[in-house]
Scaffold this motif. Structure first.
Motif, PDB file in Angstrom:
ATOM      1  N   ARG A  65      95.145  10.705 -41.988  1.00  0.00           N
ATOM      2  CA  ARG A  65      95.882  10.653 -40.766  1.00  0.00           C
ATOM      3  C   ARG A  65      96.597   9.101 -40.428  1.00  0.00           C
ATOM      4  NH1 ARG A  65      93.666   7.606 -36.761  1.00  0.00           N
ATOM      5  NH2 ARG A  65      91.851   7.286 -37.648  1.00  0.00           N
ATOM      6  N   ARG A 118     100.366   9.157 -39.445  1.00  0.00           N
ATOM      7  CA  ARG A 118     100.906   8.590 -38.329  1.00  0.00           C
ATOM      8  C   ARG A 118     102.286   7.535 -38.802  1.00  0.00           C
ATOM      9  NH1 ARG A 118      95.999   6.021 -35.377  1.00  0.00           N
ATOM     10  NH2 ARG A 118      97.606   5.019 -34.019  1.00  0.00           N
ATOM     11  N   HIS A 142     105.372   9.532 -39.656  1.00  0.00           N
ATOM     12  CA  HIS A 142     105.839   9.671 -38.458  1.00  0.00           C
ATOM     13  C   HIS A 142     106.683   8.423 -37.521  1.00  0.00           C
ATOM     14  CE1 HIS A 142     106.419  11.944 -34.364  1.00  0.00           C
ATOM     15  NE2 HIS A 142     106.050  10.795 -33.970  1.00  0.00           N
ATOM     16  N   ARG A 143     106.082   7.473 -37.803  1.00  0.00           N
ATOM     17  CA  ARG A 143     106.883   6.370 -37.094  1.00  0.00           C
ATOM     18  C   ARG A 143     108.023   5.928 -38.174  1.00  0.00           C
ATOM     19  NH1 ARG A 143     102.232   2.302 -34.336  1.00  0.00           N
ATOM     20  NH2 ARG A 143     101.130   3.835 -33.468  1.00  0.00           N
ATOM     21  N   MET A 201      99.311  -0.531 -36.029  1.00  0.00           N
ATOM     22  CA  MET A 201      98.060   0.760 -36.207  1.00  0.00           C
ATOM     23  C   MET A 201      96.310   0.454 -36.370  1.00  0.00           C
ATOM     24  SD  MET A 201      98.570   4.074 -38.357  1.00  0.00           S
ATOM     25  CE  MET A 201     100.202   4.252 -37.488  1.00  0.00           C
TER      26      MET A 201
END
Length: 261
Positions: free
Chosen positions: A233, A237, A240-241, A81
């Motif tokens: 954010r 993210r 979520h992963r 990321m």
């Protein structure tokens, strides 16, 4: 500790179940010594004593294995990321996990602007009470559990702005719960402000913390909001992963209440 680790290694690689005599002979240690160490390992669930008085690996080892796998996964996702992250030029970003009353950094990308004041590196430890990621972790605990974790008091301050007592820390944690992000306002290093947020797993429990650090003088109010938005954010993210259900909101934890299930 070394002999305990050697016993664990021996049991792990053996193709058959080992008795106490086998362990003592293979490691060339006294049987009484092997008995004492194995008794401790069994009590810690690192070994299991079978009915035939032989030993096998215990369930606690799997917890370590799962933690290692999870932390490795989140570190890989973090690195991927950050390679794609372009909205925070000049910022240092870190990923850490909680271990006792400290955070352990497992990944860090240092910027030149922050490097001269503090260098974050993998394996480095910091008091959880002072760091942005530590505060993010602690905010998921009840006040009772935070008091229990820090029963011996807070560590010596790192800067004049480091939080000095448990009551002040609990007030900070309440703000973290309300705001959805944490802040280390020059508590780790003078001149450095860090904003943090939690990374959640598939059970919506914190497994890591992500933080963005910038020189204090480079964060006007407009920049501050943008940095906070970005760290939230990035944490979202990553969560979520890692399988978090971000549509399910956890209840706030206050005054010794337990986390929402």
């Amino acid at each position: 500790m070394e002999r305990g680790a050697r016993i664990m290694d021996l049991v792990a690689r053996s193709r058959h179940q080992l008795s106490l005599s086998d362990i003592a002979r293979e490691l060339n240690i006294a049987r009484s010594t092997a008995h004492t160490i194995c008794h401790t390992l069994v009590s810690l669930e690192l070994l299991i004593r079978r009915n035939d008085q032989t030993f096998q690996m215990g369930p606690h080892v799997m917890r370590w294995s799962n933690a290692f796998t999870t932390q490795s996964d989140v570190a890989v996702e973090f690195a991927t990321m950050w390679d794609q992250e372009t909205e925070l030029p000049g910022a240092t970003i870190t990923l850490s996990v909680l271990e006792g009353d400290e955070v352990v950094y497992i990944a860090a990308r240092n910027s030149d602007a922050c490097f001269s004041r503090v260098e974050f590196r993998a394996g480095m430890r910091m008091p959880a009470a002072f760091t942005a990621t530590g505060k993010a972790f602690l905010s998921h605990m009840s006040d009772f559990d935070v008091r229990k974790l820090l029963a011996d008091g807070l560590p010596p301050p790192r800067t004049p702005k480091s939080v000095r007592n448990i009551e002040a820390l609990l007030q900070e944690l309440n703000e973290v719960r309300k705001n959805g992000y944490s802040c280390d306002n020059e508590q780790v290093a003078e001149g450095i402000v860090c904003f943090g947020a939690s990374v959640l797993d598939s059970r919506n429990r914190p497994i890591a913390g992500v933080a963005v650090s910038l020189p204090a003088e480079s964060i006007p109010d407009v920049q501050r909001e943008r940095v906070i938005s970005n760290v939230q954010r990035i944490a979202t993210r990553l969560s979520h992963r890692m399988g978090a259900d971000l549509t399910r909101r956890s209840g706030l934890i206050r005054n010794g209440d337990q986390p929402a299930k």
